[in-house]
Design an enzyme around this catalytic site. Structure first.
Site, PDB file in Angstrom:
ATOM      1  N   HIS A  91      35.479  63.929 -21.625  1.00  0.00           N
ATOM      2  CA  HIS A  91      35.438  65.222 -20.944  1.00  0.00           C
ATOM      3  C   HIS A  91      34.840  66.276 -21.865  1.00  0.00           C
ATOM      4  O   HIS A  91      35.503  66.737 -22.806  1.00  0.00           O
ATOM      5  CB  HIS A  91      36.841  65.642 -20.510  1.00  0.00           C
ATOM      6  N   CYS A 135      32.997  61.714 -17.034  1.00  0.00           N
ATOM      7  CA  CYS A 135      34.142  60.874 -16.700  1.00  0.00           C
ATOM      8  C   CYS A 135      33.852  59.995 -15.481  1.00  0.00           C
ATOM      9  O   CYS A 135      33.016  59.104 -15.572  1.00  0.00           O
ATOM     10  CB  CYS A 135      35.408  61.705 -16.527  1.00  0.00           C
ATOM     11  N   GLU A 167      34.279  69.380 -21.181  1.00  0.00           N
ATOM     12  CA  GLU A 167      34.944  70.671 -20.978  1.00  0.00           C
ATOM     13  C   GLU A 167      36.318  70.733 -21.642  1.00  0.00           C
ATOM     14  O   GLU A 167      36.905  71.806 -21.752  1.00  0.00           O
ATOM     15  CB  GLU A 167      35.065  70.967 -19.481  1.00  0.00           C
TER      16      GLU A 167
END
Length: 208
Positions: free
Chosen positions: A188, A79, A190
């Site tokens: 992202h 990001c 995660e």
């Protein structure tokens, strides 16, 4: 040891949990010495490029990341971490790390869907990925896989050889970049479920 860089841009514990879920140890730190001595480095982030760079420069993290890049340590940006590796960002007119030549650009105003409805900025939610050239971190990623985005800016490298993935949102924008031992995603990892964890797993075993 995988070092997760703390430069005041948040989202660190979710990245650490994802790394732990994959079976790897990690350390969250803002200490330059630990960064340059890491086996692998992840620098995630949410927020603004300007404040991120101010924090990095205040702590000497910018120099540590430059040294790590030059020494060949595998590095992963996520990001904001995908934007600050450019020379600069249109956000805050920030001067950034300059590890990859180019600029982080803002989405143009007035973008519309095919039905004429205005698209919201920031671009937030799930979207696809078009892999434009292969990379070890994309091993196993399918054409139908989607990833989670939250951003108003995106990287625009000067050299298209640094572009590995693009995504459509009103315009086609660069969503994955790389150079040598450095790779970065605008989305992202995660927060992207199994496809995100797969790329993160590939990074943990990547030998540039």
């Amino acid at each position: 040891m995988i070092v997760i860089v703390d430069y005041g841009a948040g989202n660190l514990t979710s990245v650490q949990r994802a790394v732990s879920y994959l079976g790897y140890e990690s350390l969250i730190t803002n200490e330059p010495e630990k960064i340059v001595n890491a086996e692998r480095i992840i620098f995630p982030g949410v927020g603004a490029a300007g404040s991120a760079m101010e924090e990095m420069k205040a702590r000497g993290i910018d120099d540590a990341l430059e040294k790590a890049f030059k020494s060949g340590i595998p590095m992963l940006g996520i990001c904001v971490g995908c934007q600050i590796i450019m020379d600069g960002s249109e956000e805050n007119d920030a001067v950034c790390l300059g590890l990859i030549k180019g600029t982080a650009r803002a989405f143009p105003s007035g973008m519309k869907e095919e039905n004429g409805i205005l698209l919201k900025v920031p671009h937030m939610g799930w979207n696809g990925l078009n892999v434009v050239q292969p990379h070890p971190l994309f091993n196993g990623v399918g054409k139908e896989d989607e990833f989670y985005f939250v951003h108003s800016y995106f990287p625009e490298p000067l050299d298209r050889n640094n572009v590995f993935g693009v995504t459509e949102y009103g315009v086609e924008f660069v969503s994955a970049v790389g150079l040598k031992n450095l790779f970065a995603t605008q989305f992202h990892l995660e927060k992207s479920g199994k496809p995100g964890l797969l790329i993160l797993k590939n990074f943990c075993i990547w030998e540039p």
